[in-house]
Design a protein around this motif. Sequence first.
Motif, mmCIF file in Angstrom:
data_model
loop_
_atom_site.group_PDB
_atom_site.id
_atom_site.type_symbol
_atom_site.label_atom_id
_atom_site.label_comp_id
_atom_site.label_asym_id
_atom_site.label_seq_id
_atom_site.Cartn_x
_atom_site.Cartn_y
_atom_site.Cartn_z
ATOM 1 N N GLU A 107 7.077 -9.869 46.952
ATOM 2 C CA GLU A 107 6.127 -8.888 46.340
ATOM 3 C C GLU A 107 6.052 -7.191 47.024
ATOM 4 O OE1 GLU A 107 3.432 -10.049 43.822
ATOM 5 O OE2 GLU A 107 4.248 -11.940 43.040
ATOM 6 N N LYS A 119 6.965 -6.571 38.189
ATOM 7 C CA LYS A 119 5.603 -6.713 37.479
ATOM 8 C C LYS A 119 4.651 -5.887 36.732
ATOM 9 C CE LYS A 119 4.098 -11.005 39.393
ATOM 10 N NZ LYS A 119 2.824 -11.160 40.962
ATOM 11 N N GLU A 136 2.098 -17.725 42.886
ATOM 12 C CA GLU A 136 2.008 -16.149 43.421
ATOM 13 C C GLU A 136 1.385 -16.921 44.900
ATOM 14 O OE1 GLU A 136 0.670 -12.930 42.104
ATOM 15 O OE2 GLU A 136 0.732 -11.777 44.468
ATOM 16 N N ASN A 156 3.078 -11.794 49.095
ATOM 17 C CA ASN A 156 2.919 -10.223 48.773
ATOM 18 C C ASN A 156 3.623 -10.039 49.841
ATOM 19 O OD1 ASN A 156 1.388 -9.683 46.140
ATOM 20 N ND2 ASN A 156 0.908 -11.735 47.340
ATOM 21 N N ASP A 172 5.648 -5.264 42.932
ATOM 22 C CA ASP A 172 4.264 -5.312 41.946
ATOM 23 C C ASP A 172 3.332 -4.598 41.613
ATOM 24 O OD1 ASP A 172 2.272 -6.773 41.816
ATOM 25 O OD2 ASP A 172 1.854 -7.653 43.943
HETATM 26 MG MG MG Z 1 1.455 -10.035 44.315
#
Ligand code: MG
Length: 485
Positions: free
Chosen positions: A342, A393, A251, A310, A372
């Motif tokens: 995400e 997630k 990530e 993200n 996320d």
């Molecule tokens: Mg994240």
Amino acid sequence: MATPQPREPDLKGFLREIHRVETSLRLWKAEEDIENLERRLVALSQQDSLTGLPNQARFIDRLNQAILQSQRHDHRVGVLVLDLDRFKRVNELVGHSGGDEVLQQVAHRLEVTVRQGDTLACMGGGRFLVLLPELKEDLGATKVGKKLLEAFRSPFKAGDRGFQLSASIGICVHPQDGLDASTLLSHAESAMYRAKERGGNRLECFTTTLNQLSLERQELEQCLREAMQNGELQMYYQPQFHVDGRLTGAEALLRWNHPLLGSVPPTRFIPLAEENRLILPIGEWALREACNQMAHWQALTTIPLLLAVNVSALQFANGDWEACVVRALMESGLRPNSLELELTESIVMRQGREDIRPLHRLREIGTRIAIDDFGTGYSSLGYLQRLPITTIKLDQSFISALQVEGPEVSSEPIVRAVIQLAHSLKLTVIAEGVETEGQRDMLEHLGCDNLQGFLLGRPLPAQAFEALLESMDEKAFLDIARLPP
Ligand code: MG
Ligand code: C2E
Ligand code: MG
């Protein structure tokens, strides 16, 4: 002259003399006892009765001495305040005697972690102080702080119950963060509270804390504007693993290294960047940078790794976002199925059917889409079924509550249900914030697919992540082609 007669032994006098000596001996002995007693009382008044460790008064004495010594020898002094997270809950669960038992174990673990010459003190109520009287390097105190946090990795016991505990640590260093004992203690304490605000189980240094608090918002905004031009933004990469231990990808996480402020965490600057729309250029830069980096790594290994990036709400709502993702893929040469975007539940929940069309189109070209921090919003898995997502997630809060005792507080039933439902929808489940072996084992047992967290690897600068890749055998990678499409 008459010769003197031998004197009659003065028995009475002799007895009187013995009595006097005896009395004075007794008095002397009593004085010695009193001195001993006084010494013991002083020692006791400087000691925590439960753990036998020095208490705050003794700590301050030693801190004052260390400050004097440091001025003579020109070294620094570190002060750490460590406070157990949610310790009240332990007392509630096992009563005060159980809590005391746990505190003694904590004291012992901390004692064997600090070095001889350092002082560990106990203030009671789950709070400890550490004095590092001879710091040679700036990062010395942080290193000790990290070791102390690691001492909490394995569970503690009260009776036959096991507890996972964590702590929040505040650090400050003499002379830069304060000149006298009380200032140093109060600064380390405020850094500790900052660590708590950020969820605990972490350390915070006072310098950053103070700067962050004292810096005016406008100044911070101005600094952030300049950050991109000055190359102060950097991407870190936190490894993600399959439960069998093989690496699946990373990530990408933003970091801002300001020359004076130090490292400003994303939780502080991303909300600000969202407010003044700076997140648009910053987010685009982050995406392109991470895609280029991953394309470079993929060329190093024969097995493709997955890159998670993200996406903020503002980026998603911006008309140009989809084109921006496609541009980043084309420019870097990264295949769309190597990229996982995400988004949080709230981002997708807020959008109408029309507005999520970009997600469908990106999904059609192979891009993976993850939700996320799953569990912190309000979406049901049923709703998510209508979205083109590939991955759930699980939020850190569920992972840290996995091994908490008691059916009403343990997150195990929820995690089990989410994993089962997600699998029935053919979604991959990744757990974030995995910090202990116990959590890992339980997630494996519950059928979770992938894991991310400090236990397996912290976010690393690109260079360090590359070194990690190079150190690994290719068998240690999981081909992402094996993930469900
Ligand atoms: Mg994240
Ligand atoms: P997130 O996307 O949920 O990222 C996971 C956060 O958890 C990261 O914090 C990571 O360092 C931290 N973490 C990972 N493993 C553990 C663990 O075992 N224990 C604990 N306590 N924490 C762990 P970080 O890097 O501070 O990022 C915080 C948040 O900032 C991210 O949460 C994300 O929402 C946001 N963020 C970071 N980078 C970006 C970015 O490039 N763009 C956008 N829009 N947001 C970003
Ligand atoms: Mg998250």
